[in-house]
Design a protein around this motif. Structure first.
Motif, PDB file in Angstrom:
ATOM      1  N   MET A   1     -11.663 -14.393   7.238  1.00 15.72           N
ATOM      2  CA  MET A   1     -11.583 -13.595   8.453  1.00 15.72           C
ATOM      3  C   MET A   1     -12.406 -12.317   8.307  1.00 15.72           C
ATOM      4  O   MET A   1     -13.113 -11.905   9.220  1.00 15.72           O
ATOM      5  N   GLU A   2     -12.305 -11.695   7.145  1.00 16.33           N
ATOM      6  CA  GLU A   2     -13.079 -10.473   6.916  1.00 16.33           C
ATOM      7  C   GLU A   2     -14.580 -10.759   7.002  1.00 16.33           C
ATOM      8  O   GLU A   2     -15.337  -9.976   7.594  1.00 16.33           O
ATOM      9  N   LYS A   3     -15.017 -11.868   6.429  1.00 18.29           N
ATOM     10  CA  LYS A   3     -16.440 -12.214   6.478  1.00 18.29           C
ATOM     11  C   LYS A   3     -16.887 -12.485   7.910  1.00 18.29           C
ATOM     12  O   LYS A   3     -18.008 -12.147   8.294  1.00 18.29           O
ATOM     13  N   ALA A   4     -16.000 -13.082   8.708  1.00 19.12           N
ATOM     14  CA  ALA A   4     -16.331 -13.362  10.102  1.00 19.12           C
ATOM     15  C   ALA A   4     -16.527 -12.065  10.870  1.00 19.12           C
ATOM     16  O   ALA A   4     -17.456 -11.937  11.680  1.00 19.12           O
ATOM     17  N   PHE A   5     -15.671 -11.088  10.636  1.00 13.77           N
ATOM     18  CA  PHE A   5     -15.821  -9.793  11.295  1.00 13.77           C
ATOM     19  C   PHE A   5     -17.079  -9.076  10.807  1.00 13.77           C
ATOM     20  O   PHE A   5     -17.829  -8.492  11.588  1.00 13.77           O
ATOM     21  N   GLN A   6     -17.312  -9.110   9.505  1.00 14.43           N
ATOM     22  CA  GLN A   6     -18.455  -8.408   8.921  1.00 14.43           C
ATOM     23  C   GLN A   6     -19.776  -8.972   9.415  1.00 14.43           C
ATOM     24  O   GLN A   6     -20.790  -8.272   9.423  1.00 14.43           O
ATOM     25  N   ALA A   7     -19.764 -10.231   9.837  1.00 13.09           N
ATOM     26  CA  ALA A   7     -20.992 -10.853  10.336  1.00 13.09           C
ATOM     27  C   ALA A   7     -21.378 -10.325  11.711  1.00 13.09           C
ATOM     28  O   ALA A   7     -22.485 -10.575  12.181  1.00 13.09           O
ATOM     29  N   ASN A   8     -20.475  -9.595  12.367  1.00 13.85           N
ATOM     30  CA  ASN A   8     -20.752  -9.027  13.681  1.00 13.85           C
ATOM     31  C   ASN A   8     -21.108  -7.554  13.542  1.00 13.85           C
ATOM     32  O   ASN A   8     -20.341  -6.782  12.950  1.00 13.85           O
ATOM     33  N   PRO A   9     -22.258  -7.141  14.076  1.00 10.79           N
ATOM     34  CA  PRO A   9     -22.674  -5.734  13.977  1.00 10.79           C
ATOM     35  C   PRO A   9     -21.628  -4.798  14.577  1.00 10.79           C
ATOM     36  O   PRO A   9     -21.038  -5.083  15.619  1.00 10.79           O
ATOM     37  N   GLY A  10     -21.379  -3.717  13.886  1.00 10.86           N
ATOM     38  CA  GLY A  10     -20.443  -2.723  14.390  1.00 10.86           C
ATOM     39  C   GLY A  10     -18.999  -2.967  14.023  1.00 10.86           C
ATOM     40  O   GLY A  10     -18.135  -2.142  14.318  1.00 10.86           O
ATOM     41  N   LYS A  11     -18.719  -4.105  13.369  1.00 12.21           N
ATOM     42  CA  LYS A  11     -17.340  -4.402  12.969  1.00 12.21           C
ATOM     43  C   LYS A  11     -17.146  -4.042  11.500  1.00 12.21           C
ATOM     44  O   LYS A  11     -17.904  -4.480  10.634  1.00 12.21           O
ATOM     45  N   HIS A  19       3.625  -7.013  -0.334  1.00  9.80           N
ATOM     46  CA  HIS A  19       3.945  -7.423  -1.702  1.00  9.80           C
ATOM     47  C   HIS A  19       5.457  -7.409  -1.842  1.00  9.80           C
ATOM     48  O   HIS A  19       6.081  -6.343  -1.842  1.00  9.80           O
ATOM     49  N   ALA A  20       6.056  -8.608  -1.933  1.00 16.56           N
ATOM     50  CA  ALA A  20       7.510  -8.719  -1.966  1.00 16.56           C
ATOM     51  C   ALA A  20       8.123  -7.975  -3.143  1.00 16.56           C
ATOM     52  O   ALA A  20       9.261  -7.515  -3.061  1.00 16.56           O
ATOM     53  N   GLY A  21       7.386  -7.835  -4.221  1.00 18.71           N
ATOM     54  CA  GLY A  21       7.923  -7.141  -5.392  1.00 18.71           C
ATOM     55  C   GLY A  21       7.295  -5.788  -5.612  1.00 18.71           C
ATOM     56  O   GLY A  21       7.475  -5.176  -6.675  1.00 18.71           O
ATOM     57  N   GLY A  22       6.564  -5.304  -4.619  1.00 12.96           N
ATOM     58  CA  GLY A  22       5.842  -4.047  -4.775  1.00 12.96           C
ATOM     59  C   GLY A  22       6.515  -2.882  -4.089  1.00 12.96           C
ATOM     60  O   GLY A  22       7.676  -2.949  -3.678  1.00 12.96           O
ATOM     61  N   GLN A  23       5.750  -1.795  -3.964  1.00 12.89           N
ATOM     62  CA  GLN A  23       6.257  -0.582  -3.336  1.00 12.89           C
ATOM     63  C   GLN A  23       6.127  -0.674  -1.816  1.00 12.89           C
ATOM     64  O   GLN A  23       5.188  -1.270  -1.299  1.00 12.89           O
ATOM     65  N   ALA A  24       7.075  -0.059  -1.137  1.00 12.72           N
ATOM     66  CA  ALA A  24       7.043  -0.053   0.325  1.00 12.72           C
ATOM     67  C   ALA A  24       5.955   0.887   0.827  1.00 12.72           C
ATOM     68  O   ALA A  24       5.689   1.930   0.228  1.00 12.72           O
ATOM     69  N   LYS A  25       5.313   0.505   1.930  1.00 15.87           N
ATOM     70  CA  LYS A  25       4.326   1.354   2.592  1.00 15.87           C
ATOM     71  C   LYS A  25       4.857   1.719   3.972  1.00 15.87           C
ATOM     72  O   LYS A  25       5.232   0.844   4.747  1.00 15.87           O
ATOM     73  N   ASP A  26       4.905   3.013   4.269  1.00 15.24           N
ATOM     74  CA  ASP A  26       5.403   3.443   5.570  1.00 15.24           C
ATOM     75  C   ASP A  26       4.484   2.988   6.693  1.00 15.24           C
ATOM     76  O   ASP A  26       4.942   2.551   7.750  1.00 15.24           O
ATOM     77  N   MET A  27       3.177   3.100   6.464  1.00 16.37           N
ATOM     78  CA  MET A  27       2.199   2.740   7.484  1.00 16.37           C
ATOM     79  C   MET A  27       1.010   2.078   6.814  1.00 16.37           C
ATOM     80  O   MET A  27       0.754   2.263   5.625  1.00 16.37           O
ATOM     81  N   VAL A  28       0.257   1.304   7.585  1.00 14.61           N
ATOM     82  CA  VAL A  28      -1.028   0.780   7.131  1.00 14.61           C
ATOM     83  C   VAL A  28      -2.076   1.164   8.174  1.00 14.61           C
ATOM     84  O   VAL A  28      -1.748   1.668   9.249  1.00 14.61           O
ATOM     85  N   HIS A  29      -3.325   0.932   7.849  1.00 16.26           N
ATOM     86  CA  HIS A  29      -4.429   1.260   8.753  1.00 16.26           C
ATOM     87  C   HIS A  29      -4.182   0.673  10.133  1.00 16.26           C
ATOM     88  O   HIS A  29      -3.858  -0.511  10.275  1.00 16.26           O
ATOM     89  N   GLU A  30      -4.312   1.496  11.159  1.00 17.41           N
ATOM     90  CA  GLU A  30      -4.122   1.036  12.540  1.00 17.41           C
ATOM     91  C   GLU A  30      -5.399   0.346  13.014  1.00 17.41           C
ATOM     92  O   GLU A  30      -6.471   0.960  13.049  1.00 17.41           O
ATOM     93  N   GLY A  31      -5.316  -0.906  13.373  1.00 14.97           N
ATOM     94  CA  GLY A  31      -6.502  -1.643  13.779  1.00 14.97           C
ATOM     95  C   GLY A  31      -7.095  -1.146  15.083  1.00 14.97           C
ATOM     96  O   GLY A  31      -6.376  -0.732  15.998  1.00 14.97           O
ATOM     97  N   THR A  32      -8.412  -1.153  15.159  1.00 14.17           N
ATOM     98  CA  THR A  32      -9.140  -0.802  16.371  1.00 14.17           C
ATOM     99  C   THR A  32     -10.185  -1.879  16.620  1.00 14.17           C
ATOM    100  O   THR A  32     -10.469  -2.692  15.729  1.00 14.17           O
ATOM    101  N   PRO A  33     -10.798  -1.920  17.821  1.00 15.78           N
ATOM    102  CA  PRO A  33     -11.849  -2.915  18.055  1.00 15.78           C
ATOM    103  C   PRO A  33     -12.997  -2.822  17.054  1.00 15.78           C
ATOM    104  O   PRO A  33     -13.566  -3.844  16.673  1.00 15.78           O
ATOM    105  N   ASP A  34     -13.336  -1.618  16.617  1.00 19.62           N
ATOM    106  CA  ASP A  34     -14.434  -1.458  15.665  1.00 19.62           C
ATOM    107  C   ASP A  34     -13.982  -1.646  14.220  1.00 19.62           C
ATOM    108  O   ASP A  34     -14.761  -2.064  13.369  1.00 19.62           O
ATOM    109  N   GLU A  35     -12.725  -1.318  13.942  1.00 16.71           N
ATOM    110  CA  GLU A  35     -12.180  -1.461  12.596  1.00 16.71           C
ATOM    111  C   GLU A  35     -10.895  -2.302  12.660  1.00 16.71           C
ATOM    112  O   GLU A  35      -9.792  -1.776  12.531  1.00 16.71           O
TER     113      GLU A  35
END
Length: 215
Positions: A1-11, A19-35
């Motif tokens: 999926m990442e490669k498919a996005f990267q193949a489009n200019p501006g993405k 991670h079920a056994g990892g540390q909790a993350k309060d937030m992750v990167h908020e997706g946008t049309p460009d990112e």
């Protein structure tokens, strides 16, 4: 999926994972049309210990998600619980028993919009089991199944979207009425990008915002 996005200019896709056994993350990167955000629910190869590969891993994963230890990031849970969200599942494997548990937990509250699944059911579970599976997700989570070619579906989806954009008038920005409700967005500096995206979403819903960057 990442490669498919990267193949489009501006993405410029961003990725994160659970991670079920990892540390909790309060937030992750908020997706946008460009990112756009690519969130790996079953772990990611960038963190090999996070991957769900065996049945034992799967059971640990389900226990962690159900118990919320660690919980999914707040904005990922909000996306699943949003009444305005619409999902497209591609080859998700709905015939597997554990997905009933997983989606029952993630879809708490349920959305008002229909979601869609491109899923080809084989004969391994039988016609009756296939129909009851479809009915379970349709009645419980408003997920409707389609067995069609992905390229055809994507082309049809794009065509309908373009027609809707043309109908709405591309490039036209609707002005908020003078009496529109207004909210003050107070945020930490590290959440600047999230606040900007939230401001844009609120304005799309008819709610004015005050944000330090803009005023």
């Amino acid at each position: 999926m990442e490669k498919a996005f990267q193949a489009n200019p501006g993405k410029h896709p961003k990725s994160d994972w659970y991670h079920a056994g990892g540390q909790a993350k309060d937030m992750v990167h908020e997706g946008t049309p460009d990112e756009p955000l690519i969130y790996h629910l079953y772990g990611c190869v960038d963190d090999l210990k996070s991957l769900v590969l065996t049945e034992h891993n799967l059971l640990d994963f389900l226990v962690a998600v159900v118990a919320g230890k660690p919980p999914l990031p707040n904005n990922i849970r909000s996306a699943f619980n949003s009444k305005d969200a619409c999902f497209l599942f591609l080859g998700f494997g709905f015939k597997h028993w554990y997905l009933r548990i997983l989606l029952h937990v993630l879809y708490q509250g349920g959305g008002e919009n229909r979601s869609f699944a491109l899923e080809k059911f084989d004969d391994s579970i039988g016609t009756f089991a296939t129909e009851t599976t479809k009915l379970f997700f349709q009645e419980g989570h408003r997920i409707y199944f389609f067995d069609m070619d992905l390229d055809f579906f994507a082309a049809e989806l794009r065509d309908r979207f373009m027609k809707k954009q043309k109908h709405m008038g591309q490039g036209q920005v609707s002005e908020l009425p003078p009496n529109a409700p207004r909210v003050f967005l107070c945020h930490a500096s590290e959440n600047k990008e999230y606040a900007e995206n939230l401001s844009a979403k609120l304005k799309d819903k008819g709610i004015d915002t005050w944000l330090d960057k803009e005023n």
